[in-house]
Design a protein around this motif. Structure first.
Motif, PDB file in Angstrom:
ATOM      1  N   PHE A   1      31.126  32.521  45.696  1.00  0.00           N
ATOM      2  CA  PHE A   1      32.584  32.460  45.778  1.00  0.00           C
ATOM      3  C   PHE A   1      33.180  33.855  45.989  1.00  0.00           C
ATOM      4  N   GLY A   2      32.594  34.852  45.338  1.00  0.00           N
ATOM      5  CA  GLY A   2      33.045  36.217  45.578  1.00  0.00           C
ATOM      6  C   GLY A   2      32.857  36.635  47.027  1.00  0.00           C
ATOM      7  N   LEU A   3      31.730  36.267  47.609  1.00  0.00           N
ATOM      8  CA  LEU A   3      31.492  36.555  49.025  1.00  0.00           C
ATOM      9  C   LEU A   3      32.525  35.867  49.912  1.00  0.00           C
ATOM     10  N   GLU A   4      32.814  34.614  49.607  1.00  0.00           N
ATOM     11  CA  GLU A   4      33.783  33.866  50.414  1.00  0.00           C
ATOM     12  C   GLU A   4      35.159  34.513  50.364  1.00  0.00           C
ATOM     13  N   GLU A   5      35.600  34.876  49.167  1.00  0.00           N
ATOM     14  CA  GLU A   5      36.927  35.487  49.032  1.00  0.00           C
ATOM     15  C   GLU A   5      36.962  36.896  49.615  1.00  0.00           C
ATOM     16  N   ALA A   6      35.790  37.495  49.823  1.00  0.00           N
ATOM     17  CA  ALA A   6      35.702  38.796  50.497  1.00  0.00           C
ATOM     18  C   ALA A   6      35.400  38.620  51.988  1.00  0.00           C
ATOM     19  N   ASP A   7      35.544  37.391  52.496  1.00  0.00           N
ATOM     20  CA  ASP A   7      35.432  37.068  53.930  1.00  0.00           C
ATOM     21  C   ASP A   7      34.011  37.102  54.490  1.00  0.00           C
ATOM     22  N   SER A   8      33.015  37.059  53.620  1.00  0.00           N
ATOM     23  CA  SER A   8      31.621  37.011  54.091  1.00  0.00           C
ATOM     24  C   SER A   8      31.158  35.554  54.065  1.00  0.00           C
ATOM     25  N   TYR A   9      31.622  34.780  55.026  1.00  0.00           N
ATOM     26  CA  TYR A   9      31.481  33.333  54.953  1.00  0.00           C
ATOM     27  C   TYR A   9      30.042  32.846  55.090  1.00  0.00           C
TER      28      TYR A   9
ATOM     29  N   GLY B   1      39.027  39.622  45.191  1.00  0.00           N
ATOM     30  CA  GLY B   1      37.816  38.993  45.709  1.00  0.00           C
ATOM     31  C   GLY B   1      36.639  39.939  45.760  1.00  0.00           C
ATOM     32  N   ARG B   2      36.897  41.205  46.070  1.00  0.00           N
ATOM     33  CA  ARG B   2      35.807  42.175  46.137  1.00  0.00           C
ATOM     34  C   ARG B   2      35.172  42.375  44.764  1.00  0.00           C
ATOM     35  N   GLN B   3      36.003  42.421  43.729  1.00  0.00           N
ATOM     36  CA  GLN B   3      35.483  42.566  42.373  1.00  0.00           C
ATOM     37  C   GLN B   3      34.653  41.353  41.974  1.00  0.00           C
ATOM     38  N   MET B   4      35.116  40.161  42.357  1.00  0.00           N
ATOM     39  CA  MET B   4      34.330  38.956  42.076  1.00  0.00           C
ATOM     40  C   MET B   4      32.962  39.052  42.734  1.00  0.00           C
ATOM     41  N   ARG B   5      32.964  39.478  43.967  1.00  0.00           N
ATOM     42  CA  ARG B   5      31.701  39.607  44.707  1.00  0.00           C
ATOM     43  C   ARG B   5      30.785  40.653  44.072  1.00  0.00           C
ATOM     44  N   ASP B   6      31.341  41.822  43.817  1.00  0.00           N
ATOM     45  CA  ASP B   6      30.510  42.932  43.351  1.00  0.00           C
ATOM     46  C   ASP B   6      30.017  42.724  41.927  1.00  0.00           C
ATOM     47  N   SER B   7      30.852  42.122  41.092  1.00  0.00           N
ATOM     48  CA  SER B   7      30.448  41.849  39.717  1.00  0.00           C
ATOM     49  C   SER B   7      29.228  40.943  39.690  1.00  0.00           C
TER      50      SER B   7
ATOM     51  N   ALA C   1      38.769  42.400  30.842  1.00  0.00           N
ATOM     52  CA  ALA C   1      37.777  42.349  31.926  1.00  0.00           C
ATOM     53  C   ALA C   1      36.938  43.620  31.974  1.00  0.00           C
ATOM     54  N   ILE C   2      37.555  44.745  31.673  1.00  0.00           N
ATOM     55  CA  ILE C   2      36.802  46.001  31.645  1.00  0.00           C
ATOM     56  C   ILE C   2      35.710  45.926  30.583  1.00  0.00           C
ATOM     57  N   ILE C   3      36.033  45.358  29.433  1.00  0.00           N
ATOM     58  CA  ILE C   3      35.033  45.224  28.367  1.00  0.00           C
ATOM     59  C   ILE C   3      33.920  44.267  28.791  1.00  0.00           C
ATOM     60  N   TRP C   4      34.272  43.146  29.409  1.00  0.00           N
ATOM     61  CA  TRP C   4      33.229  42.207  29.856  1.00  0.00           C
ATOM     62  C   TRP C   4      32.296  42.884  30.856  1.00  0.00           C
ATOM     63  N   GLU C   5      32.854  43.683  31.735  1.00  0.00           N
ATOM     64  CA  GLU C   5      31.999  44.385  32.695  1.00  0.00           C
ATOM     65  C   GLU C   5      31.124  45.422  31.992  1.00  0.00           C
ATOM     66  N   GLN C   6      31.643  46.057  30.960  1.00  0.00           N
ATOM     67  CA  GLN C   6      30.837  47.005  30.180  1.00  0.00           C
ATOM     68  C   GLN C   6      29.695  46.286  29.478  1.00  0.00           C
ATOM     69  N   ILE C   7      29.983  45.106  28.944  1.00  0.00           N
ATOM     70  CA  ILE C   7      28.935  44.302  28.313  1.00  0.00           C
ATOM     71  C   ILE C   7      27.840  43.989  29.318  1.00  0.00           C
ATOM     72  N   LEU C   8      28.241  43.611  30.519  1.00  0.00           N
ATOM     73  CA  LEU C   8      27.271  43.190  31.537  1.00  0.00           C
ATOM     74  C   LEU C   8      26.395  44.335  32.026  1.00  0.00           C
TER      75      LEU C   8
END
Length: 465
Positions: free
Chosen positions: A173-181, A143-149, A113-120
């Motif tokens: 979905f990242g927002l939802e799992e971080a409670d920002s409904y 969830g926060r990582q999903m949102r921020d990524s 996952a670290i490499i995928w984020e580096q690619i992005l």
């Protein structure tokens, strides 16, 4: 082979531009959960068998299956890819993807996952890296990582891009799992407006409605969009699972059983892990609510027994264990727990989570089915505050909270039950079961007036439906 660049500025090592076009179609199909994604990739590998990104994606898809047999296949594919990378001049991004596959095939999803984020960071329009990073963060319980990524990606994707909606769905979905409904619903609905077939974005909105107790809206949402998912893979059954949760919270158990029989377990032979996760968690919930489920555990036993030795995703393995425990397969349960204990001693991303959280939950599930309730409570309660580490969504993880509360109430630990249900009715005020359990606990403590009020709230939810 030669380097060619696609419309997103991504370089590929290919035999022809046709390979890039077909690969782009594979990625779009993957992001859209299309049932023919694998077939598309096979066709690409026929015309360009040594295309590095096609081989890498073959390995990725094997790992996405989440079981040991496919991990072995991914290892072979990774070795083939590495041989090509050593002998052919490939782009820096392709090198990074090859490295990510090697790590993941060795069960180091965290480093992949670290490499995928580096690619992005350098190639934000790499949809494959984006979706895989999203997957990795999900099964790390972050969830926060999903949102921020996804948040980092949205500004780079033109709204005219054919896959723009998929990026919005990941963000939703990242927002939802971080409670920002509210924000999650906005982006999820926007994505579905762009593409009504976009099931991941529809799924994000379904989660919002579950978390906010908007069950009737949720039922309508899924029924309205379901005809668009004819070409979607078995993930469509997970949306049916969400529909069941809405009906479950409304006390409409016959509809839950109908959807379960007709849809959720309609394709178990596909050996898609999420089908068993859907089915097992739903059956256990139904039993907690006192619903007679007949012999429905039986159809899940064979497939679950085949995955005793898996060491891919602890969230998934726990659901296979739920089946074997509920079916009374004590020898298989003991064998699986022994394997999970061994898993916890290894040096992989998931093994750390198994040691910290997963092994305790596994033991707790086994004790709960053996009716050794105090031990079940002890094992589950000691990791309750960090259970999100095993991955899965808040909606999926709720079953473990229900198992704990059920055990506490059956153990006549009335003050603890009252405290836990008091917490739950504030998180899930639209759940009839939560209010009913709270009422019973209050009644046992002699708090008659409060118990009657809680019971009325429970009954009102059913009557309103």
């Amino acid at each position: 082979m030669k380097w060619l660049e696609d419309e997103n500025g991504l370089q590929y090592t290919v035999t022809s531009s046709q390979s890039i076009k077909k690969f782009t179609e594979v990625v779009s199909a993957y992001m859209g959960f299309e049932i023919d994604t694998g077939k598309r990739l096979k066709q690409l590998l026929i015309i360009d068998p040594k295309m590095p990104m096609a081989l890498c994606t073959k390995g990725y898809f094997a790992m996405l299956m989440g079981n040991a047999n496919f991990t072995d296949k991914a290892i072979i594919t990774s070795q083939q890819l590495n041989d090509i990378v050593k002998n052919v001049s490939v782009s820096p991004r392709e090198h990074q993807h090859a490295a990510a596959l090697s790590l993941w095939a060795c069960r180091d999803l965290e480093k992949a996952a670290i490499i995928w984020e580096q690619i992005l960071l350098q190639y934000p329009l790499d949809g494959l890296a984006a979706r895989l990073a999203h997957f990795a963060h999900f099964y790390s319980g972050n969830g926060r990582q999903m949102r921020d990524s996804a948040a980092r990606l949205v500004p780079y994707w033109p709204q005219t891009h054919p896959d723009f909606g998929f990026v919005l769905g990941m963000y939703a979905f990242g927002l939802e799992e971080a409670d920002s409904y509210r924000e999650a619903e906005k982006y999820g609905r926007w994505a579905v407006e762009i593409n009504p077939k976009d099931i991941w974005s529809a799924h994000a909105v379904a989660h919002v409605m579950e978390m906010m107790g908007r069950k009737r809206e949720g039922i309508k949402w899924i029924k309205k969009l379901e005809p668009n998912w004819i070409t979607v893979n078995n993930f469509r059954h997970h949306l049916c699972w969400h529909q069941c949760l809405y009906h479950l919270e409304l006390g409409d158990f016959q509809e839950v059983l109908k959807i379960y029989d007709e849809k959720i377990v309609s394709d178990l032979n596909a050996d898609f892990y999420l089908d068993v996760c859907n089915a097992s968690s739903l059956l256990w919930r139904l039993e907690i609510l006192g619903v007679e489920i007949g012999e429905r555990w039986h159809s899940l036993q064979h497939i679950s027994a085949q995955h005793i030795g898996d060491m891919e995703l602890i969230f998934v393995s726990l659901h296979y264990l739920m089946v074997l425990s509920a079916s009374g397969k004590t020898d298989l349960v003991n064998e699986m727990i022994t394997n999970i204990r061994h898993w916890s001693t290894l040096d992989t991303s998931q093994s750390k989570i198994v040691a910290d959280v997963g092994l305790s939950i596994a033991k707790g599930l086994h004790y709960a089915r053996k009716n050794e309730l105090y031990l079940a409570i002890e094992k589950i309660e000691q990791v309750r505050g960090k259970i999100e580490a095993i991955g899965g969504s808040k909606a999926q993880l709720d079953v473990f909270d229900m198992i704990l509360l059920d055990a506490v109430q059956k153990s006549d630990m009335n003050q603890k039950a009252s405290d836990l249900f008091a917490e739950r009715v504030r998180k899930k005020p639209h759940s009839f079961w939560s209010w009913k359990g709270y009422s019973r606990a209050l009644s046992e403590l002699g708090k008659t007036e409060a118990a009657e009020d809680a019971l009325r709230r429970s009954q009102r939810i059913i009557e309103d439906y």
